[in-house]
Design an enzyme around this catalytic site. Sequence first.
Site, PDB file in Angstrom:
ATOM      1  N   ASN A  21       3.957  18.769  13.856  1.00 57.40           N
ATOM      2  CA  ASN A  21       3.634  18.942  15.278  1.00 57.40           C
ATOM      3  C   ASN A  21       3.402  17.617  15.954  1.00 57.40           C
ATOM      4  O   ASN A  21       3.026  16.632  15.315  1.00 57.40           O
ATOM      5  CB  ASN A  21       2.408  19.844  15.437  1.00 57.40           C
ATOM      6  CG  ASN A  21       1.117  19.070  15.293  1.00 57.40           C
ATOM      7  OD1 ASN A  21       0.588  18.538  16.255  1.00 57.40           O
ATOM      8  ND2 ASN A  21       0.604  18.981  14.059  1.00 57.40           N
ATOM      9  N   ASN A  67     -12.722  13.525  14.535  1.00 56.75           N
ATOM     10  CA  ASN A  67     -11.290  13.522  14.232  1.00 56.75           C
ATOM     11  C   ASN A  67     -10.768  12.094  14.221  1.00 56.75           C
ATOM     12  O   ASN A  67     -10.404  11.538  15.241  1.00 56.75           O
ATOM     13  CB  ASN A  67     -10.567  14.396  15.271  1.00 56.75           C
ATOM     14  CG  ASN A  67      -9.071  14.457  15.031  1.00 56.75           C
ATOM     15  OD1 ASN A  67      -8.540  13.711  14.219  1.00 56.75           O
ATOM     16  ND2 ASN A  67      -8.394  15.340  15.734  1.00 56.75           N
ATOM     17  N   CYS A  78      -5.771  12.338  13.557  1.00 62.20           N
ATOM     18  CA  CYS A  78      -4.533  12.724  14.231  1.00 62.20           C
ATOM     19  C   CYS A  78      -3.552  11.548  14.243  1.00 62.20           C
ATOM     20  O   CYS A  78      -3.877  10.474  14.753  1.00 62.20           O
ATOM     21  CB  CYS A  78      -4.850  13.185  15.654  1.00 62.20           C
ATOM     22  SG  CYS A  78      -3.379  13.683  16.535  1.00 62.20           S
ATOM     23  N   ASN A  81      -6.034  15.440   7.259  1.00 56.94           N
ATOM     24  CA  ASN A  81      -5.326  15.738   8.493  1.00 56.94           C
ATOM     25  C   ASN A  81      -3.823  15.665   8.186  1.00 56.94           C
ATOM     26  O   ASN A  81      -3.427  15.564   7.025  1.00 56.94           O
ATOM     27  CB  ASN A  81      -5.727  14.744   9.597  1.00 56.94           C
ATOM     28  CG  ASN A  81      -5.651  15.390  10.981  1.00 56.94           C
ATOM     29  OD1 ASN A  81      -4.644  16.022  11.305  1.00 56.94           O
ATOM     30  ND2 ASN A  81      -6.691  15.235  11.779  1.00 56.94           N
ATOM     31  N   THR A  82      -3.003  15.680   9.195  1.00 57.18           N
ATOM     32  CA  THR A  82      -1.556  15.777   8.959  1.00 57.18           C
ATOM     33  C   THR A  82      -0.940  14.437   8.554  1.00 57.18           C
ATOM     34  O   THR A  82      -1.490  13.383   8.835  1.00 57.18           O
ATOM     35  CB  THR A  82      -0.853  16.295  10.218  1.00 57.18           C
ATOM     36  OG1 THR A  82      -1.225  15.464  11.315  1.00 57.18           O
ATOM     37  CG2 THR A  82      -1.236  17.732  10.504  1.00 57.18           C
ATOM     38  N   CYS A  89      18.466  25.561 -18.295  1.00 53.76           N
ATOM     39  CA  CYS A  89      17.671  24.636 -19.112  1.00 53.76           C
ATOM     40  C   CYS A  89      18.589  23.662 -19.830  1.00 53.76           C
ATOM     41  O   CYS A  89      18.288  22.484 -19.971  1.00 53.76           O
ATOM     42  CB  CYS A  89      16.808  25.404 -20.108  1.00 53.76           C
ATOM     43  SG  CYS A  89      17.744  26.490 -21.193  1.00 53.76           S
ATOM     44  N   CYS A 105      12.609  22.050 -18.819  1.00 55.94           N
ATOM     45  CA  CYS A 105      13.343  23.301 -19.065  1.00 55.94           C
ATOM     46  C   CYS A 105      12.513  24.510 -18.646  1.00 55.94           C
ATOM     47  O   CYS A 105      13.007  25.455 -18.037  1.00 55.94           O
ATOM     48  CB  CYS A 105      13.757  23.413 -20.528  1.00 55.94           C
ATOM     49  SG  CYS A 105      12.382  23.228 -21.682  1.00 55.94           S
TER      50      CYS A 105
END
Lengths: 412, 439
Positions: free
Chosen positions: B73, B132, B135, B200-201, B348, B410
């Site tokens: 976002n 925050n 961000c 956070n992102t 595998c 595998c």
Amino acid sequence: MADLANPEIARRFPDLHPAFAHQEAAVEANRCLYCFDAPCTVACPTHIDVPRFIRKLASENFRGSALTILDANLLGASCSRVCPVEVLCEGACVMHRYNRAPIEIGRLQRFALDVFHASGDTELPSLPSGARQLRVACVGSGPASLSCAGELARRGHKVTVFEARPLAGGLNTYGVAEYKLNAEAALREVEFIQSLGVEIRCNEEIDSARFTQFAAEYDAVFLGLGLGKMEQLGIPGEDLHGVVDALRFIAEYKTGERLSAPGRVVVVGAGNTAVDAASAARRLGANDVSMLYRRTVAEMSAFEFEYEHAKHEGVEFRWLAKPLRIAGQAGRVTGLECVRVDTGDEFTIPCEMVIPAIGQSRGRALLESAQGSLKIFAGGDLTNGGREVVDAVADGKRAALAIHAQFGETHA
Amino acid sequence: MPDLSVNFAGIKSPNPFWLASGPPANCGEQVMRAFDAGWGGAVWKTLGEPIINVCSRYSSVDLNGQRMMGLNNIELISDRPLAVNLREIAEVKRRYPKHAVIASLMVESKRESWQEIVKQSEDAGADGLELNFGCPHGMSERGMGSAVGQVPEYTQMITEWVREIARTPVLVKLTPNISDIRVAARAARRGGAHGVSAINTINSITGIDLDTLRPRPDVGGLSSHGGYCGPAVKPIALNMVQQIGADADARQPVSGIGGVSSWRDAAEFILLGCGTVQVCTAAMHYGFRIVEDLADGLDNWMREKGFATLEDFRGLSLPKVVEWKNLDLNFKVVARIHEDKCIGCDLCYTACRDGAHQCIHLDRGKRPDASRITTTPIPKLDGPMADNRVTPLHRIPRVDEAECVGCNLCALVCPVENCITMDRVENGLAFQSWEQRNI
Ligand SMILES: Cc1cc2nc3c(=O)[nH]c(=O)nc-3n(C[C@H](O)[C@H](O)[C@H](O)COP(=O)(O)OP(=O)(O)OC[C@H]3O[C@@H](n4cnc5c(N)ncnc54)[C@H](O)[C@@H]3O)c2cc1C
Ligand SMILES: Cc1cc2nc3c(=O)[nH]c(=O)nc-3n(C[C@H](O)[C@H](O)[C@H](O)COP(=O)(O)O)c2cc1C
């Protein structure tokens, strides 16, 4: 071509396996495990690299996906619709051992080729051509010949296809059940083969006389004549109005010449062709359709899933019974007189139409009249005794590669 | 029934499931519906100075037909007037006194600005504050958000300003867009934070439209780097949470965030020491109702494991993450293929051959003759078909156990559950780590 798309027939024979929408195809493609040395590819007579084309669908590399299919099988579009996938690729899918439905390979293949044809860019990448351009005649324009012709044309050879009937495509156009492959789609594929540089001449039946001239005109000939005429029942009444052999019956409705069937129809035989004729009769309006077979369900030669399908269409089966005589009045069929082979009891099935479907003869006349120095190849139903479209395509391709290798490559 | 209630850094809530600051906690009406659905707390969409958002704002990464494996976002903080948000916080607290409402805050880096908004939030009734500093887009260009979180001195300084007047617990929300999360967490602790929220992102560009050549999300032909979250980021978040928990100077209460979508994810964060978990993407994808499974699933798992409270298992997996040098070099497992389960996809085999150590072989049965012409099997001509429900021996791979390095590949690629297991091999050798070996 346009007049083949009869709206009435289209309404009565909607797709048995409808086309995938975009998102559906993506979800299905992503289900594929991408097996190593995949059993589906092994099971395909043309060895289409199934996981590869499906992976390309998943990545939305649509052209790449279609070319992967066509690289193995130029008639991938019709095969995707007509193949008995239950006993081929989808039958071999490892998902069966996982208690899951197999990947719907046939429908994915159809999706890939529908997108390809809709894209307008159906040009194939060029292949290395032979040292010498060969002149090749293909007799018959069924899947075997089309495959052979297309493969040769892609390698730079000059190919002419001769077809006795007004339309090309062989049984793809005239024989396969409409709800699998309609004649329009079959002809779209014929056009695609033509676009590779193949010349197709319809309404030109090759007889022995014409055949003998080929030696002077061509370097090689491929015979894809298919099977011969349908076998007759050999019982009284076969010339009555209302006796129509299965192939004629099917060809007539597929080309829009026949839009209905009478109320009561009896089909004699229990192979795939018999099933197709019986199902078609139901869809064309017959209320009572029964199939008569002198042996039991265990011996019937139709695929299991075709038998199930026929029952689903409302076809009735009468086992251990064989026809004695076709009854008629004023030249028209009124019933089929039969006998139970186990008890000897005789009975009559009232009906307005009898459809014999007890197999086709082998039409090998031309093959046997071959002579001289002409190199002759043959494949498809003519040589394999009557298998499936994909087998004919594989035969045609093998013949093309052999012709190319024998003359095209080695002769400098 | 197990007790899910928490007291996290002094903030009480009926369960550890909080909505993370973001669109699901944008207004009072949403937060109240979320509480009705079962969420224990909500971190309000970040409050601060007025901003203007662009359109469009989100883009995502799909995986094999599954939507939104990762979400990106370029949205800023709340675009609603501060007064409205504060009024609604007060309203929510009045109606839901037992639920946790945390005010997420971000203002310019001035003592007065921070102290003013802290006061306003607490006056409105917030149970705690989340600063925050995380961000990564837009706000950071204006010297806020991750621009603060990336400089430990600023993190510490602003936390101190807040602590000077705060009456409620102070959490610092960390940005993952740094090289060592411990440095940021230590700074928060030095500044007096009661805990941290992580993560956070993550800075991201999710992809480019191959028709228009425009990166997504498309804002009139241009795009900007955004913040990535959702299931894709969980492993990164878990790692950061573990790093904080394992560091003596960084250690403090952690609210775990990043890709939580089911009770399993929540349990994992708690096992690595988190006191609560926060959820954004999953609530955006499926709605508030997902909390039902978060709670129910955790309950059932705790019951099965015999844990009565969250404290019974919180952090239990933390000591199981050690430095590589402390791992046992003599521990040995090998791959075993359970042939009754093998469906013969041979993934595998190709994975081991091309992507690992060439110790899986296809040599158990005779392979079909490749030169044979394949035809459609016609019952009349060819007799009955072979039963495809049984995997033919030639498709069942064999592991050369002497060569197997026990890498797991595998087992990871095998589509069938428990078909390939990694089994312990007793080699009689005592524990020896790299560190011990090199003394
Ligand atoms: C009713 C029916 C339904 C079928 N359904 C399916 C199905 O669902 N799926 C599937 O895979 N297979 C199906 N098959 C089988 C499939 O159609 C054949 O295996 C396939 O068409 C064989 O291809 P071919 O090229 O060998 O022959 P054909 O398709 O028979 O083509 C031979 C062509 O050669 C032409 N020809 C013959 N002699 C001459 C000559 N002397 N000069 C010029 N032209 C000549 C014919 O007119 C014909 O067009 C079905 C067959 C029938 C009869
Ligand atoms: C659209 C959107 C808006 C967000 N807005 C904020 C915000 O205003 N303040 C904040 O601290 N985090 C914000 N986040 C980050 C989330 O709170 C959370 O840290 C991150 O999405 C990871 O959790 P998830 O994987 O559950 O989504 C936002 C995330 C998204 C997807």
